[in-house]
Design a protein around this motif. Structure first.
Motif, PDB file in Angstrom:
ATOM      1  N   GLY A 177      -3.928  13.149 -13.754  1.00 42.10           N
ATOM      2  CA  GLY A 177      -4.309  11.859 -13.210  1.00 42.10           C
ATOM      3  C   GLY A 177      -3.190  11.198 -12.439  1.00 42.10           C
ATOM      4  N   VAL A 178      -1.965  11.300 -12.966  1.00 46.69           N
ATOM      5  CA  VAL A 178      -0.815  10.692 -12.289  1.00 46.69           C
ATOM      6  C   VAL A 178      -0.542  11.394 -10.963  1.00 46.69           C
ATOM      7  N   LEU A 179      -0.598  12.716 -10.960  1.00 53.65           N
ATOM      8  CA  LEU A 179      -0.337  13.448  -9.729  1.00 53.65           C
ATOM      9  C   LEU A 179      -1.449  13.264  -8.699  1.00 53.65           C
ATOM     10  N   GLN A 185       1.925   5.581  -2.170  1.00 53.11           N
ATOM     11  CA  GLN A 185       1.824   4.297  -2.851  1.00 53.11           C
ATOM     12  C   GLN A 185       3.026   4.061  -3.753  1.00 53.11           C
ATOM     13  N   ARG A 186       3.467   5.102  -4.429  1.00 54.60           N
ATOM     14  CA  ARG A 186       4.656   4.958  -5.264  1.00 54.60           C
ATOM     15  C   ARG A 186       5.891   4.697  -4.408  1.00 54.60           C
ATOM     16  N   GLU A 187       5.997   5.413  -3.309  1.00 52.56           N
ATOM     17  CA  GLU A 187       7.153   5.226  -2.447  1.00 52.56           C
ATOM     18  C   GLU A 187       7.169   3.819  -1.845  1.00 52.56           C
ATOM     19  N   ALA A 188       5.986   3.308  -1.477  1.00 47.90           N
ATOM     20  CA  ALA A 188       5.923   1.962  -0.924  1.00 47.90           C
ATOM     21  C   ALA A 188       6.315   0.917  -1.968  1.00 47.90           C
ATOM     22  N   ALA A 189       5.860   1.109  -3.218  1.00 49.97           N
ATOM     23  CA  ALA A 189       6.210   0.163  -4.274  1.00 49.97           C
ATOM     24  C   ALA A 189       7.705   0.201  -4.570  1.00 49.97           C
ATOM     25  N   LEU A 190       8.290   1.387  -4.576  1.00 49.88           N
ATOM     26  CA  LEU A 190       9.733   1.495  -4.794  1.00 49.88           C
ATOM     27  C   LEU A 190      10.511   0.865  -3.637  1.00 49.88           C
ATOM     28  N   GLY A 193      11.127  -2.732  -4.001  1.00 48.39           N
ATOM     29  CA  GLY A 193      12.058  -3.139  -5.045  1.00 48.39           C
ATOM     30  C   GLY A 193      11.504  -3.086  -6.449  1.00 48.39           C
ATOM     31  N   MET A 194      10.327  -2.529  -6.647  1.00 46.90           N
ATOM     32  CA  MET A 194       9.763  -2.438  -7.988  1.00 46.90           C
ATOM     33  C   MET A 194      10.460  -1.328  -8.768  1.00 46.90           C
ATOM     34  N   ARG A 195      10.623  -1.562 -10.054  1.00 49.33           N
ATOM     35  CA  ARG A 195      11.241  -0.549 -10.910  1.00 49.33           C
ATOM     36  C   ARG A 195      10.270   0.608 -11.118  1.00 49.33           C
ATOM     37  N   PRO A 196      10.797   1.827 -11.341  1.00 49.40           N
ATOM     38  CA  PRO A 196       9.902   2.980 -11.546  1.00 49.40           C
ATOM     39  C   PRO A 196       8.925   2.790 -12.695  1.00 49.40           C
ATOM     40  N   ALA A 197       9.407   2.182 -13.802  1.00 50.14           N
ATOM     41  CA  ALA A 197       8.501   1.968 -14.933  1.00 50.14           C
ATOM     42  C   ALA A 197       7.389   0.993 -14.563  1.00 50.14           C
ATOM     43  N   ARG A 198       7.728  -0.040 -13.799  1.00 54.32           N
ATOM     44  CA  ARG A 198       6.723  -1.015 -13.376  1.00 54.32           C
ATOM     45  C   ARG A 198       5.742  -0.389 -12.376  1.00 54.32           C
ATOM     46  N   VAL A 199       6.240   0.468 -11.515  1.00 53.74           N
ATOM     47  CA  VAL A 199       5.360   1.166 -10.580  1.00 53.74           C
ATOM     48  C   VAL A 199       4.358   2.024 -11.339  1.00 53.74           C
ATOM     49  N   ARG A 201       3.340   1.592 -14.419  1.00 51.33           N
ATOM     50  CA  ARG A 201       2.448   0.769 -15.235  1.00 51.33           C
ATOM     51  C   ARG A 201       1.462  -0.031 -14.397  1.00 51.33           C
ATOM     52  N   ARG A 202       1.885  -0.529 -13.245  1.00 49.90           N
ATOM     53  CA  ARG A 202       1.055  -1.440 -12.460  1.00 49.90           C
ATOM     54  C   ARG A 202       0.347  -0.768 -11.281  1.00 49.90           C
ATOM     55  N   ILE A 203       0.881   0.336 -10.781  1.00 49.48           N
ATOM     56  CA  ILE A 203       0.319   0.963  -9.585  1.00 49.48           C
ATOM     57  C   ILE A 203      -0.357   2.298  -9.899  1.00 49.48           C
ATOM     58  N   VAL A 204       0.379   3.176 -10.592  1.00 53.38           N
ATOM     59  CA  VAL A 204      -0.095   4.551 -10.750  1.00 53.38           C
ATOM     60  C   VAL A 204      -1.155   4.671 -11.841  1.00 53.38           C
ATOM     61  N   LEU A 205      -0.830   4.224 -13.059  1.00 48.93           N
ATOM     62  CA  LEU A 205      -1.756   4.420 -14.182  1.00 48.93           C
ATOM     63  C   LEU A 205      -3.118   3.755 -13.976  1.00 48.93           C
ATOM     64  N   PRO A 206      -3.202   2.514 -13.458  1.00 44.58           N
ATOM     65  CA  PRO A 206      -4.542   1.940 -13.245  1.00 44.58           C
ATOM     66  C   PRO A 206      -5.427   2.794 -12.334  1.00 44.58           C
TER      67      PRO A 206
END
Length: 287
Positions: A177-179, A185-190, A193-199, A201-206
């Motif tokens: 699911g994560v892959l 989207q992950r690269e844009a969130a990073l 300035g978002m932290r990897p854990a926050r990315v 939790r808030r972007i990938v997992l949902p």
């Protein structure tokens, strides 16, 4: 007169009506299936060897309901522990650290590669390898210890075996699911300035939940049925309770029918819950 555009329909085309292709042979198949189903139902209801009176007498008996509750309890606890550990293993697998990724891969390889029944028997007989369990310095004196048989009860052994086995499958489900979420989207969130854990939790997992929910529901249903293996270590689940009763009154078939009906009822309830969750997390997706 200007010719009609690609988006405009001519009057002739506007009057056309799409008619589905007729398949009269399907009615023959439907009729044959209905006859087979009715014949099977009549055979089961008219066969006195099923012992429907015994089924009705034991269906709501206290012993059967107690075994059913133990089965549901074991399924819920094993799935919760398996999901929690599976998410952790999946995060380790996709981590940039080769050590964490290797440890996760080794765990999945071992627990998916050995039969669940063997794992169940291993945990139940753990005292044969380690009579006492405790904490301390490796090779030194233990700070405290307890008897293994006092800690590893049949319920604990079943919970450990089912949870650890399920975690290996949930790790692969969560990882898939994560892959499945776009890396952009992950690269844009990073980049924002978002932290990897926050990315995560808030972007990938949902977004990954759309992919994770269906196989997780299937695993829950499978866990409910797989939990019947604990009957080999004399844990009083639904199947073992039915076996204990027909070991006394010799009504083998009626008691197996009772257990099967309760499994079907619980699986049906879980299937409804799974369908609701799939619709809940699938909103906004174009199917």
């Amino acid at each position: 007169m200007t010719p009609p555009t690609a988006t405009e329909a001519t009057p002739e085309e506007a009057t056309l009506r799409v008619v589905p292709r007729r398949r009269p042979y399907l009615w023959v198949i439907y009729a044959a299936l209905a006859v087979v189903a009715l014949a099977a139902l009549y055979s089961a209801l008219s066969n006195q060897r099923f012992g429907w009176d015994v089924v009705g007498r034991y269906f709501f008996s206290k012993a059967i309901l107690t075994g059913l509750l133990r089965t549901i309890e074991l399924t819920v606890l094993s799935m919760l522990a398996g999901i929690a550990l599976g998410v952790l293993l999946a995060m380790m697998r996709v981590a940039p650290s080769r050590v964490l990724s290797g440890l996760s891969q080794a765990y999945v390889w071992f627990f998916r590669g050995t039969p669940l029944l063997v794992q169940l028997l291993f945990w139940f007989n753990l005292a044969a390898l380690y009579p006492r369990l405790g904490l301390g310095v490796p090779g030194g004196q233990l700070w405290f210890s307890v008897e293994a048989n006092a800690v590893i009860s049949p319920f604990v052994a079943a919970l450990l075996a089912l949870s650890l086995h399920e975690a290996a499958y949930m790790a692969e489900i969560v990882r898939a699911g994560v892959l499945g979420v776009d890396r952009e989207q992950r690269e844009a969130a990073l980049a924002l300035g978002m932290r990897p854990a926050r990315v995560m939790r808030r972007i990938v997992l949902p977004q990954a939940m759309r992919t994770i929910i269906p196989p997780t529901g299937n695993q829950t249903i499978s866990m409910l049925k797989t939990s019947s293996l604990v009957s080999v270590i004399a844990l009083n689940d639904l199947l073992y309770t039915a076996q204990s009763i027909y070991g006394i009154n010799y009504q083998v078939i009626p008691l197996l029918v009772v257990a099967s009906l309760w499994y079907l009822i619980v699986v049906s309830v879980l299937s409804v819950g799974q369908a609701y969750l799939e619709r809940r997390f699938g909103r906004g997706r174009a199917w």
